[in-house]
Design a protein around this motif. Structure first.
Motif, PDB file in Angstrom:
ATOM      1  N   UNK A  17      38.869  43.809  39.380  1.00 53.11           N
ATOM      2  CA  UNK A  17      38.681  42.660  38.337  1.00 53.11           C
ATOM      3  C   UNK A  17      37.654  41.746  38.503  1.00 53.11           C
ATOM      4  N   UNK A  18      37.014  41.400  39.782  1.00 56.14           N
ATOM      5  CA  UNK A  18      35.682  40.834  40.064  1.00 56.14           C
ATOM      6  C   UNK A  18      34.602  41.830  39.670  1.00 56.14           C
ATOM      7  N   UNK A  19      34.847  43.214  40.112  1.00 59.03           N
ATOM      8  CA  UNK A  19      33.792  43.946  39.830  1.00 59.03           C
ATOM      9  C   UNK A  19      33.588  44.293  38.223  1.00 59.03           C
ATOM     10  N   UNK A  20      34.725  44.321  37.419  1.00 59.27           N
ATOM     11  CA  UNK A  20      34.523  44.293  36.240  1.00 59.27           C
ATOM     12  C   UNK A  20      33.754  43.126  35.513  1.00 59.27           C
ATOM     13  N   UNK A  24      30.195  42.997  33.456  1.00 57.48           N
ATOM     14  CA  UNK A  24      30.127  42.588  31.859  1.00 57.48           C
ATOM     15  C   UNK A  24      29.803  40.964  31.667  1.00 57.48           C
ATOM     16  N   UNK A  25      29.427  40.460  32.761  1.00 56.16           N
ATOM     17  CA  UNK A  25      29.073  38.914  32.739  1.00 56.16           C
ATOM     18  C   UNK A  25      29.882  37.918  32.301  1.00 56.16           C
ATOM     19  N   UNK A  26      31.237  38.176  32.819  1.00 58.61           N
ATOM     20  CA  UNK A  26      32.325  37.202  32.426  1.00 58.61           C
ATOM     21  C   UNK A  26      32.823  36.410  33.692  1.00 58.61           C
ATOM     22  N   UNK A  32      40.653  38.488  35.254  1.00 54.80           N
ATOM     23  CA  UNK A  32      42.047  38.341  35.708  1.00 54.80           C
ATOM     24  C   UNK A  32      43.202  37.886  35.038  1.00 54.80           C
ATOM     25  N   UNK A  33      43.009  36.732  33.956  1.00 55.07           N
ATOM     26  CA  UNK A  33      44.127  36.384  33.221  1.00 55.07           C
ATOM     27  C   UNK A  33      44.136  37.725  32.128  1.00 55.07           C
TER      28      UNK A  33
END
Length: 68
Positions: A17-20, A24-26, A32-33
């Motif tokens: 999730x941290x890599x995604x 994506x710049x989010x 994670x949510x």
């Protein structure tokens, strides 16, 4: 095409999730949510996608070696 690396510095489980979120710049919390909501609504599909991402996404420290 550059690979999407896992973020091992900000990981909770595996860093997917941290890599995604980084790619994506989010916000990591937002990703994670969304992943948690997807897990509640579609557990088999979400678990399969997460496990596939764990296997496919390279760790961040190995990315530099792959690009050389």
């Amino acid at each position: 095409m550059t690979p999407w690396p896992k973020d091992l510095a900000h990981r909770k489980l595996t860093g997917v999730c941290a890599g995604i979120a980084n790619r994506l710049g989010l916000s990591r919390v937002t990703v994670r949510i969304v992943a948690l909501i997807a897990l509640i609504l579609m557990p088999p599909l979400t678990l399969a996608a997460y496990l596939l991402a764990v296997l496919i996404m390279p760790p961040h420290r190995e990315l530099k070696r792959w690009l050389d």
